[in-house]
Design an enzyme around this catalytic site. Structure first.
Site, PDB file in Angstrom:
ATOM      1  CE  LYS A  81       0.885   8.531 -55.124  1.00 45.37           C
ATOM      2  NZ  LYS A  81       0.554   7.263 -55.826  1.00 45.37           N
ATOM      3  CD  GLU A  91     -10.332   4.172 -52.869  1.00 44.54           C
ATOM      4  OE1 GLU A  91     -11.071   5.139 -52.592  1.00 44.54           O
ATOM      5  OE2 GLU A  91      -9.098   4.174 -52.668  1.00 44.54           O
TER       6      GLU A  91
END
Length: 561
Positions: free
Chosen positions: A222, A368
Site C-alpha cells: 500500500k 490479527e
C-alpha cells in the site's frame, strides 16, 4: 454489577461501553453451561431425532450443520440475546454504512464495498466509493486481458507466462490461498508464484528456473515502504536487470499501491499502478487490486464471480435475521466455546486439498483481527478473545494431530469444510474423502458409542468433542468468495461482542520497529547495548557474517561472545 440491554451504554455506532461479562445474559450463559455439564451429545441426539436438521442453516448453496456441539435451543437463544444486548445488528449496519468503527485509526471499514455490484452506492464522507472500486476493477481487467491474450509482451517481445506476486501478510496470504484453491480455473500456460518471506531462500526458489523474458512481477504494498516486500522487489528487479537490462523493468513490473512517487522511483510507470484504499485492511484485501495476480491467471470474469460470491454473503449477513444468519451463528458458537467452555483453540479442517492454504489465511484473519487484550475504549478486556487457530487438510491431519482432537486433554472445537462435488473424475477418491469427513465429526461427537467399558483405557473415546460442518456444493470462484466472506463476518461478530477493534493490528509494529534498529546494529561495528541474551545472539551472528561460515563449535566462552 450485571446490566440489561436498557442500561448497556450503547454508543453512537451501537457498541456497548461495558464489558460483555457485565451483562445479565453473560451470567445466565455461565449458569447454563454448568447445567449442561452432565449432558452428552448422544443424549441430546436421542432426545430429538430431528436435531441434525433443526440445528442446521442454509443459504445460497452453503450448509452449516452445528448440531454436533454441546448446545441446546436454550443455548442458541441465550447467545442471540447476548448478540442483541451487545448491539450486534447496529454494529453490522455501522460497518456497511461507512461509520469509522476502526476507532484507533479513525477509519471506516468498507471491504464489503469491494464486491458491491456496479450501480450500488456506498457513501464515505459524501463520496461514492463503489464507483472508484469499479474504476480500478476495470483497469485490472484490461491489464489481465492484455496479458492473457498475449498482447502485453515483455522487453523481448514474448508474452507473459509467469506472474510473481511479491507482498506479505494479507498481500500474500489472500492471493496465494485463492490461487491454490482455484488453479483449475487458471488459463493454460500462465501460472502464478508468490514471494513473501524476507528469507532469501523464498525468492531464490521462486526465481529458480524462471525465464525473465516471460515473467511479470506484481509488487503489492500500500505505502510501497514495507521493508520485507521492498527487499524482495529489489532483488527481483536486480535479477531481471542482470538478464535483460535496466530498460526492461517497465515491461516486467506493475504495482498495487497508493504511493505513486515511490512506485515511479522504483522504475514502474504509475500508469501501471493499481490503487486500493485505507478503508481496506490487508487481511480483507484479496477482492481489491491485491487480487491482481489472481485475476491475471483466472481471468476477469472468474474474479468477478469471486466478488459476487462474497457479496452474496455480505447481503445475507446484513439482512438475514440473527437466528438464520450463518456468520452470526458461526461467530456465536465460537463465543460459546471460547468464553463458556474454556476452549483455547480452533481447528479448521478443509476436506479438500485445494483449500490447503485456508487455515494459514484464516490465522491472520482471526488472530490479527481479534487477538487483542484491550477494548475499543482502551480498557483491559475482562474476557478471553481470539482462540489459537490452526489446521490442515483432511485426510492428512487424521494421520498427524487428530490423536489430540480425539483423546487429548485439551478439547479443540473444529470446523470441518467439505465440497460435495469435486473437480476431478476420481469418484472412489471423493467417496473415501467424504466418508472420512463424516466419520470424524461423528467420532468426535459420540466417541465409541457406549462401548467404553468394553475397551482398555487407551482405546476409549469419550466423545463430546464439538465440531461444525460447512458444506459447499462445489469449489468455484463464487463459492470461495462465499467462504471468505463467511469467515470475515464471523470474525466481526466475535470482535464486536468482545468489544475489540477487529480492524487494527498494532501488535505487529513493535517487533518491526525493533528489527529496524537491530538491523542497523548488525551492519555496524557498534557494540550492541540491548539485553544480555540479544547482545550475545547478535555478536554470534556478526562473527559468522564476517567469517562467511557458521561456527558449529561450542566453547566455554560462548556466553561472553
Amino acid at each position: 454489577m450485571r446490566r440489561s440491554s436498557q442500561d448497556a451504554g450503547l454508543g453512537s455506532t451501537g457498541e456497548s461501553s461495558v464489558s460483555p461479562s457485565e451483562t445479565f445474559v453473560w451470567g445466565e450463559l455461565v449458569a447454563h453451561h454448568a447445567e449442561l455439564a452432565a449432558t452428552t451429545m448422544g443424549e441430546l441426539f436421542d432426545r430429538d431425532p430431528r436435531r441434525g436438521s433443526a440445528l442446521s442453516a442454509k443459504y445460497d448453496g452453503l450448509v452449516l450443520d452445528y448440531s454436533k456441539n454441546l448446545i441446546t435451543e436454550r443455548t442458541v437463544s441465550l447467545l442471540m440475546r447476548l448478540a442483541r444486548e451487545r448491539g450486534l445488528a447496529t454494529g453490522i449496519e455501522a460497518m456497511f454504512g461507512g461509520a469509522r468503527i476502526n476507532t484507533t485509526e479513525d477509519r471506516a471499514v468498507l471491504h464489503t464495498a469491494l464486491r458491491s455490484p456496479a450501480g450500488e452506492t456506498v457513501l464515505l464522507d459524501g463520496v461514492d466509493v463503489v464507483r472508484s472500486v469499479h474504476d480500478v476493477l476495470g483497469r485490472m481487467s484490461h491489464l489481465a486481458e492484455e496479458i492473457r491474450s498475449g498482447r502485453w509482451c515483455g522487453a523481448t517481445g514474448r508474452p507473459v507466462r509467469t506472474v510473481v506476486n511479491i507482498g506479505i501478510g494479507g498481500s500474500d496470504l489472500g492471493p496465494a490461498m485463492t490461487y491454490h484453491a482455484l488453479r483449475e480455473f487458471a488459463q493454460d500456460g500462465v501460472e502464478a508464484r508468490f514471494v513473501s518471506n524476507v528469507d532469501g531462500h523464498d525468492i531464490d526458489r521462486v526465481l529458480r528456473g524462471l525465464d525473465p523474458a516471460t515473467t511479470l512481477f506484481v509488487i503489492s504494498s500500500k505505502t510501497f515502504t514495507t521493508v520485507e516486500t521492498l527487499i524482495n522487489a529489489r532483488t527481483a528487479r536486480q535479477w531481471l536487470v542482470d538478464r535483460l537490462g535496466a530498460d526492461a523493468v517497465g515491461k516486467h513490473f506493475v504495482a498495487v499501491s497508493t504511493n505513486a512517487d515511490e512506485v515511479a522511483a522504483f522504475g514502474i510507470d504509475p500508469a501501471n499502478m493499481f490503487e486500493f484504499w485505507d478503508w481496506v485492511g490487508g487481511r480483507y484485501s484479496v477482492p481489491s487490486a491485491i487480487g491482481l495476480s489472481l485475476m491475471i491467471v483466472i481471468g476477469s470474469g472468474q474474479f468477478r464471480e469471486l466478488l459476487a460470491g462474497a457479496h452474496s454473503i455480505d447481503s445475507h449477513f446484513r439482512m438475514a435475521p440473527l437466528e438464520d444468519n450463518l456468520p452470526v451463528l458461526l461467530g456465536l458458537l465460537g463465543i460459546w466455546h471460547r468464553n463458556f467452555c474454556g476452549a483455547q483453540a480452533l481447528a479448521v479442517l478443509p476436506y479438500d486439498q485445494r483449500l490447503a492454504l485456508l487455515p494459514a489465511y484464516l490465522q491472520q484473519l482471526d488472530m490479527e483481527s481479534n487477538g487483542k487484550s484491550v477494548d475499543r475504549y482502551g480498557r483491559a478486556i475482562a474476557v478471553d478473545t481470539a482462540p489459537i487457530l490452526w489446521g490442515a487438510p483432511g485426510t492428512n491431519g487424521q494421520h498427524a494431530f487428530f490423536q489430540l482432537l480425539h483423546q487429548g486433554t485439551t478439547i479443540v472445537p473444529s470446523d470441518f469444510i467439505g465440497v460435495l462435488e469435486p473437480a476431478h473424475s476420481h469418484r472412489a477418491h471423493h467417496d473415501l474423502l467424504m466418508a472420512n469427513l463424516f466419520a470424524q465429526t461423528r467420532a468426535l461427537a459420540f466417541g465409541d458409542l457406549g462401548n467404553a467399558g468394553e475397551r482398555p483405557p487407551h482405546r476409549s473415546f469419550a466423545g463430546d468433542r464439538p465440531s461444525n460442518t460447512i458444506l459447499l456444493p462445489r469449489l468455484t470462484p463464487y463459492t470461495l468468495g462465499q467462504l471468505i466472506a463467511l469467515y470475515e463476518h464471523k470474525v466481526f461478530v466475535q470482535g464486536w461482542i468482545w468489544g475489540v477493534n477487529s480492524f487494527d493490528q498494532w501488535g505487529v509494529e513493535l517487533g518491526k520497529k525493533l528489527a529496524t534498529s537491530i538491523h542497523d546494529d548488525l551492519e555496524s561495528d557498534r557494540a550492541p547495548s540491548l539485553d544480555s541474551s540479544t547482545n550475545a545472539l547478535m555478536r554470534r551472528y556478526r562473527r559468522v557474517r564476517r567469517s562467511g561460515m557458521a561456527d558449529h563449535s561450542t566453547t566455554a566462552n560462548d556466553e561472553m561472545i
